[in-house]
Write an enzyme that holds these catalytic residues in place. Structure first.
Site, PDB file in Angstrom:
ATOM      1  N   ARG A 146       0.882  -1.207  -0.069  1.00 14.49           N
ATOM      2  CA  ARG A 146      -0.044  -0.211   0.129  1.00 14.49           C
ATOM      3  C   ARG A 146       0.880   1.372   0.077  1.00 14.49           C
ATOM      4  NH1 ARG A 146      -2.978  -3.000   3.963  1.00 14.49           N
ATOM      5  NH2 ARG A 146      -4.579  -4.016   2.864  1.00 14.49           N
ATOM      6  N   LYS A 168       2.188  11.324 -11.462  1.00  7.97           N
ATOM      7  CA  LYS A 168       1.414  10.467 -12.147  1.00  7.97           C
ATOM      8  C   LYS A 168       2.332   9.164 -12.606  1.00  7.97           C
ATOM      9  CE  LYS A 168      -1.769  13.346 -14.598  1.00  7.97           C
ATOM     10  NZ  LYS A 168      -2.232  13.954 -16.051  1.00  7.97           N
ATOM     11  N   GLU A 210       7.876  17.713 -25.279  1.00  3.67           N
ATOM     12  CA  GLU A 210       7.278  18.056 -24.078  1.00  3.67           C
ATOM     13  C   GLU A 210       7.773  19.565 -23.385  1.00  3.67           C
ATOM     14  OE1 GLU A 210       4.793  16.625 -22.744  1.00  3.67           O
ATOM     15  OE2 GLU A 210       4.921  14.488 -22.951  1.00  3.67           O
ATOM     16  N   LYS A 252       6.023  22.961 -14.463  1.00  4.85           N
ATOM     17  CA  LYS A 252       5.484  21.823 -14.153  1.00  4.85           C
ATOM     18  C   LYS A 252       5.097  21.880 -12.599  1.00  4.85           C
ATOM     19  CE  LYS A 252       4.186  16.803 -14.594  1.00  4.85           C
ATOM     20  NZ  LYS A 252       4.200  15.789 -15.348  1.00  4.85           N
ATOM     21  N   GLU A 262      -5.301  16.927 -10.832  1.00  5.47           N
ATOM     22  CA  GLU A 262      -6.074  17.098 -12.028  1.00  5.47           C
ATOM     23  C   GLU A 262      -7.392  17.237 -11.931  1.00  5.47           C
ATOM     24  OE1 GLU A 262      -3.903  15.343 -15.307  1.00  5.47           O
ATOM     25  OE2 GLU A 262      -5.900  15.255 -16.541  1.00  5.47           O
ATOM     26  N   ARG A 266      -4.337  21.199 -14.121  1.00  5.65           N
ATOM     27  CA  ARG A 266      -3.478  20.340 -14.331  1.00  5.65           C
ATOM     28  C   ARG A 266      -3.603  19.661 -15.838  1.00  5.65           C
ATOM     29  NH1 ARG A 266       0.047  15.562 -10.976  1.00  5.65           N
ATOM     30  NH2 ARG A 266       1.241  14.985 -12.806  1.00  5.65           N
ATOM     31  N   ASN A 270      -1.563  18.291 -20.602  1.00  9.29           N
ATOM     32  CA  ASN A 270      -1.705  17.301 -21.663  1.00  9.29           C
ATOM     33  C   ASN A 270      -2.132  17.991 -23.028  1.00  9.29           C
ATOM     34  OD1 ASN A 270      -1.880  15.045 -19.993  1.00  9.29           O
ATOM     35  ND2 ASN A 270      -3.897  15.604 -18.940  1.00  9.29           N
ATOM     36  N   HIS A 273      -1.803  15.682 -26.076  1.00 12.77           N
ATOM     37  CA  HIS A 273      -2.091  14.300 -25.551  1.00 12.77           C
ATOM     38  C   HIS A 273      -3.172  13.511 -26.006  1.00 12.77           C
ATOM     39  CE1 HIS A 273       1.685  15.817 -23.294  1.00 12.77           C
ATOM     40  NE2 HIS A 273       1.726  14.597 -22.616  1.00 12.77           N
ATOM     41  N   HIS A 277      -1.909  10.365 -27.903  1.00 13.04           N
ATOM     42  CA  HIS A 277      -2.251   8.960 -27.147  1.00 13.04           C
ATOM     43  C   HIS A 277      -3.120   8.243 -28.155  1.00 13.04           C
ATOM     44  CE1 HIS A 277      -1.920  10.221 -22.730  1.00 13.04           C
ATOM     45  NE2 HIS A 277      -0.677  10.079 -23.272  1.00 13.04           N
ATOM     46  N   HIS A 290       6.252   8.339 -27.596  1.00 13.84           N
ATOM     47  CA  HIS A 290       5.122   9.148 -26.926  1.00 13.84           C
ATOM     48  C   HIS A 290       5.535  10.647 -27.201  1.00 13.84           C
ATOM     49  CE1 HIS A 290       2.741  10.778 -23.669  1.00 13.84           C
ATOM     50  NE2 HIS A 290       3.880  11.390 -23.398  1.00 13.84           N
TER      51      HIS A 290
HETATM   52  P1  NAD Z   1      11.461   5.412 -22.509  1.00 10.88           P
HETATM   53  O1  NAD Z   1      11.037   5.299 -21.180  1.00 10.88           O
HETATM   54  O2  NAD Z   1      10.665   4.419 -23.453  1.00 10.88           O
HETATM   55  O3  NAD Z   1      12.832   5.688 -22.969  1.00 10.88           O
HETATM   56  C1  NAD Z   1      13.157   6.063 -24.274  1.00 10.88           C
HETATM   57  C2  NAD Z   1      14.145   5.056 -24.671  1.00 10.88           C
HETATM   58  O4  NAD Z   1      15.315   5.681 -24.429  1.00 10.88           O
HETATM   59  C3  NAD Z   1      14.323   3.826 -24.295  1.00 10.88           C
HETATM   60  O5  NAD Z   1      14.644   2.802 -25.195  1.00 10.88           O
HETATM   61  C4  NAD Z   1      15.270   3.538 -23.120  1.00 10.88           C
HETATM   62  O6  NAD Z   1      15.697   2.653 -22.924  1.00 10.88           O
HETATM   63  C5  NAD Z   1      16.303   4.662 -23.652  1.00 10.88           C
HETATM   64  N1  NAD Z   1      17.045   5.359 -22.586  1.00 10.88           N
HETATM   65  C6  NAD Z   1      16.523   5.957 -21.624  1.00 10.88           C
HETATM   66  N2  NAD Z   1      17.582   6.560 -21.111  1.00 10.88           N
HETATM   67  C7  NAD Z   1      18.768   6.383 -21.707  1.00 10.88           C
HETATM   68  C8  NAD Z   1      20.077   7.074 -21.853  1.00 10.88           C
HETATM   69  N3  NAD Z   1      20.294   7.928 -20.887  1.00 10.88           N
HETATM   70  N4  NAD Z   1      20.791   6.552 -22.712  1.00 10.88           N
HETATM   71  C9  NAD Z   1      20.374   5.771 -23.616  1.00 10.88           C
HETATM   72  N5  NAD Z   1      19.388   5.428 -24.061  1.00 10.88           N
HETATM   73  C10 NAD Z   1      18.305   5.692 -23.054  1.00 10.88           C
HETATM   74  O7  NAD Z   1      10.344   6.845 -23.131  1.00 10.88           O
HETATM   75  P2  NAD Z   1      10.422   8.335 -22.449  1.00 10.88           P
HETATM   76  O8  NAD Z   1      10.338   8.987 -23.757  1.00 10.88           O
HETATM   77  O9  NAD Z   1      11.464   8.420 -21.531  1.00 10.88           O
HETATM   78  O10 NAD Z   1       9.038   8.321 -21.604  1.00 10.88           O
HETATM   79  C11 NAD Z   1       7.761   7.993 -22.206  1.00 10.88           C
HETATM   80  C12 NAD Z   1       6.616   7.279 -21.427  1.00 10.88           C
HETATM   81  O11 NAD Z   1       6.668   8.186 -20.423  1.00 10.88           O
HETATM   82  C13 NAD Z   1       5.437   7.055 -21.792  1.00 10.88           C
HETATM   83  O12 NAD Z   1       5.122   5.602 -21.523  1.00 10.88           O
HETATM   84  C14 NAD Z   1       4.490   8.077 -21.367  1.00 10.88           C
HETATM   85  O13 NAD Z   1       3.201   7.777 -21.279  1.00 10.88           O
HETATM   86  C15 NAD Z   1       5.306   8.572 -20.121  1.00 10.88           C
HETATM   87  N6  NAD Z   1       4.804   9.750 -19.633  1.00 10.88           N
HETATM   88  C16 NAD Z   1       4.475   9.978 -18.334  1.00 10.88           C
HETATM   89  C17 NAD Z   1       4.093  11.291 -17.696  1.00 10.88           C
HETATM   90  C18 NAD Z   1       3.780  11.510 -16.233  1.00 10.88           C
HETATM   91  O14 NAD Z   1       3.410  12.458 -16.024  1.00 10.88           O
HETATM   92  N7  NAD Z   1       3.786  10.278 -15.478  1.00 10.88           N
HETATM   93  C19 NAD Z   1       4.352  12.348 -18.743  1.00 10.88           C
HETATM   94  C20 NAD Z   1       4.795  12.339 -19.742  1.00 10.88           C
HETATM   95  C21 NAD Z   1       5.222  10.946 -20.372  1.00 10.88           C
HETATM   96  N1  GLY Z   2       2.282  14.743 -17.981  1.00  9.44           N
HETATM   97  C1  GLY Z   2       1.034  15.297 -17.914  1.00  9.44           C
HETATM   98  C2  GLY Z   2       1.012  15.552 -16.090  1.00  9.44           C
HETATM   99  O1  GLY Z   2       1.942  15.168 -15.548  1.00  9.44           O
HETATM  100  O2  GLY Z   2      -0.051  15.822 -15.732  1.00  9.44           O
END
Ligand code: NAD
Ligand code: GLY
Length: 389
Positions: A146, A168, A210, A252, A262, A266, A270, A273, A277, A290
């Site tokens: 939890r 998130k 972003e 942010k 949100e 907030r 998006n 997005h 998405h 993404h």
């Molecule tokens: P990712 O986590 O898939 O990383 C992208 C690629 O880069 C992967 O292949 C990874 O292994 C590689 N990589 C990472 N760091 C590296 C480094 N330093 N050197 C070499 N390779 C590296 O993608 P992302 O773009 O980081 O994240 C996208 C994800 O984040 C999506 O799932 C999206 O939904 C999520 N997201 C969440 C929020 C939130 O608020 N929680 C906001 C935006 C996006």
């Molecule tokens: N990436 C959108 C949020 O964190 O609200």
């Protein structure tokens, strides 16, 4: 124009700390103010492998580092060494790399590692990777016993400017992106600019989507700065990246500090997005990154804003030019040969902002200020037909 059930807008000018030109990569601290869930984001060089970075974490006997098959071989040993003085036991959990693995099955791999190692309630989880690892580790931390503490060590630009901040956490479902998750804040975010040197150029561009996002929704001064420094950012200039990460995190942090869960404001984070998405899930996770979906989604959302009379075509063109210069797609893909717009609409109805089947979009009211609104299906169809190849 049909207003949504709420409309929230945000203008940076009066509320955010004034933009400073950060010409060095000295560590800076951005704070997220959420009463008992407040935490720091450290931004700089040489941070993640420095034991001092972790000196204020709660004490615990065990730490679990979650990473993936790409990032772990490069960075996990150095993080482990930095944590050695704080934890008697440090476990490494390596997930497969890719958006397609952001699912129940691989979340279970994290729980398996925790339970097989008899991890207790004090165990600290470390997310070492991009947004996929960060979102999954955060969700695991939110639900294991939890809730256990976790730390974000984001290694992509996208994760440093967005996903590691704000709490998130989620996994994907085949029917919709990030549909299963929780709001759960980390204890600390460590944005080490050095790790961006190993990031592939396509991933750097995805992160820039972003970064660019924060301009139209909150800060046109920052938008102008991105336009002027895009070449430096694409070249991996550390000083430019430091400023981009710092300013993005400030914006942010300010938004999340006012609306953690949100309820209204907030949602402006998006921007792009809803369309993005739909592209990601419509093509199959991992086809478009993404950030690519968000970049193109912002172009489509800007067209919709213009068609609703909110902004002029000059701003749509300005935004499109910047997104294209960042190496991102500006034309949406065809998701269905028979009824492409219909397929987009179908996918967008699964969006978390939708209410009673009505899709709500983050639109630009004026450059630097966003609002959440519904729009007539016929108009959305028309915009999709215009914006998709
Ligand atoms: P990712 O986590 O898939 O990383 C992208 C690629 O880069 C992967 O292949 C990874 O292994 C590689 N990589 C990472 N760091 C590296 C480094 N330093 N050197 C070499 N390779 C590296 O993608 P992302 O773009 O980081 O994240 C996208 C994800 O984040 C999506 O799932 C999206 O939904 C999520 N997201 C969440 C929020 C939130 O608020 N929680 C906001 C935006 C996006
Ligand atoms: N990436 C959108 C949020 O964190 O609200």
């Amino acid at each position: 124009m049909t207003p949504g059930r709420f409309e929230s807008s945000f203008s940076a000018a009066s509320t955010l700390a004034s933009m400073t030109s950060n010409s060095s990569t000295a560590p800076v601290k951005v704070s997220i103010s959420l009463v008992d869930r407040s935490y720091a984001i450290f931004i700089g060089s040489g941070l993640f492998a420095d034991p001092l970075t972790y000196q204020h974490l709660p004490s615990a006997s065990a730490a679990l580092i979650v990473s993936n098959t790409t990032v772990a071989p490069i960075y996990a040993a150095r993080l482990k060494a930095a944590l050695q003085g704080y934890f008697a036991k440090i476990i490494l959990c390596v997930l497969p790399d890719g958006e397609v693995y952001k699912d129940w099955q691989n979340l279970q791999v994290i729980f398996d590692a925790l339970l097989e190692n008899s991890c207790d309630r004090q165990t600290v989880l470390f997310a070492l990777g991009g947004g996929v690892v960060g979102d999954m580790t955060g969700f695991a931390a939110a639900s294991y016993m939890r809730g256990v503490p976790f730390v974000q060590v984001p290694t992509t630009l996208l994760a440093q400017v967005d996903s590691s901040v704000g709490g998130k956490t989620a996994i994907n479902h085949q029917l919709g992106k990030n549909m299963i998750g929780a709001f759960y804040q980390p204890q600390l975010v460590v944005c080490d600019l050095d790790v961006l040197t190993t990031l592939p150029p396509r991933e750097l561009s995805a992160g820039l989507a972003e970064v660019i996002k924060y301009g139209p929704i909150a800060d046109m001064v920052f938008f102008g700065w991105i336009e002027d420094h895009l070449g430096d950012l694409l070249a991996g200039d550390k000083s430019a990246l430091a400023h981009a990460v710092e300013r993005s995190c400030q914006i942010k942090a300010d938004v999340v500090g006012r609306d953690e869960r949100e309820q209204g404001l907030r949602a402006i984070l998006n921007f792009g997005h809803t369309f993005g998405h739909a592209i990601e899930s419509g093509l199959g996770y991992g086809q478009w990154l993404h950030g690519e979906g968000v970049g193109c989604g912002m172009v489509i959302a800007a067209h919709l804003s213009q068609r609703l009379g909110l902004i002029d075509t000059a701003f749509v063109d300005r935004l499109t030019t910047l997104i294209q210069r960042a190496g991102l797609p500006v034309k949406g893909p065809i998701l269905d040969q028979q009824d492409n717009a219909g397929r987009y609409l179908q996918l967008m109805r699964v969006d978390k902002k939708a209410q009673a089947g009505e899709i709500r979009f983050v639109l630009i009211k004026q450059p630097g200020s966003a609002a959440v609104m519904a729009a007539p299906d016929a108009l959305v169809r028309d915009v999709i037909d215009t914006c998709c190849q």
